[in-house]
Design an enzyme around this catalytic site. Sequence first.
Site, short mmCIF file in Angstrom:
data_model
loop_
_atom_site.label_atom_id
_atom_site.label_comp_id
_atom_site.label_asym_id
_atom_site.label_seq_id
_atom_site.Cartn_x
_atom_site.Cartn_y
_atom_site.Cartn_z
N ARG A 72 20.05 -14.90 -26.15
CA ARG A 72 19.14 -15.01 -27.29
C ARG A 72 18.43 -16.36 -27.32
NH1 ARG A 72 22.04 -14.80 -32.12
NH2 ARG A 72 20.02 -14.65 -33.15
N ASN A 73 18.97 -17.37 -26.64
CA ASN A 73 18.33 -18.68 -26.63
C ASN A 73 16.98 -18.57 -25.94
OD1 ASN A 73 17.72 -21.53 -25.54
ND2 ASN A 73 19.45 -21.88 -26.92
N TYR A 74 16.00 -19.30 -26.44
CA TYR A 74 14.63 -19.20 -25.94
C TYR A 74 14.32 -20.10 -24.73
CZ TYR A 74 13.64 -16.93 -30.44
OH TYR A 74 13.63 -16.10 -31.52
N MET A 75 15.24 -20.95 -24.33
CA MET A 75 14.92 -21.97 -23.32
C MET A 75 14.25 -21.40 -22.07
SD MET A 75 14.65 -24.96 -22.06
CE MET A 75 15.54 -25.98 -23.21
#
Length: 182
Positions: A44-47
Amino acid sequence: MNEEEAPRVHSFPPLVDEQSRILILGSMPGVASLEAHEYYGNPRNYMWRLLYSLLADGVPDERYEDRLAFALRHGIAMWDVFASCVRKGSLDSDIRDAVPNDIPGLLRRYPNIRVVACNGGKSHGELVKQFGDTPELAVRTVIRLPSSSPVPTRNFRGLDDRLAAWRQQLGPFLQTDMLPIR
């Protein structure tokens, strides 16, 4: 789990090489990343979507090793401001008893890093608090980016608004004349 029972967690070794020009500095990997043994391992992290949107077609490579190679190929290094801390869960606000990484030492070893891009307020605040008066930071550009965390904030609700901010703040440093030739 109360605070006394919270585990001491440790960051990963830096992802960096001699061609690195930009250091993206997080605070401490979250639980999902620590469990996966991967930088920004929470899907889910956008990095990774942010980096691939800034530098390619927006679709991250499936394999973690390929994502790491992509970052290095584009002059991007990654590390965290903390070497270890006591924290239950993944929130920066729950970080206690933190021990910093040797950011000035890394910058001395890799002098081609020209920009330190802090991924969120905690990273930026602690970097400035711990190392703001060091010569290693004084000769570099330090920027504070919105966190790549998927947790909505008042100013950043999702990927698109974060990407716009990253493009505005980090984009000028991603120009081809700043990147290594490989």
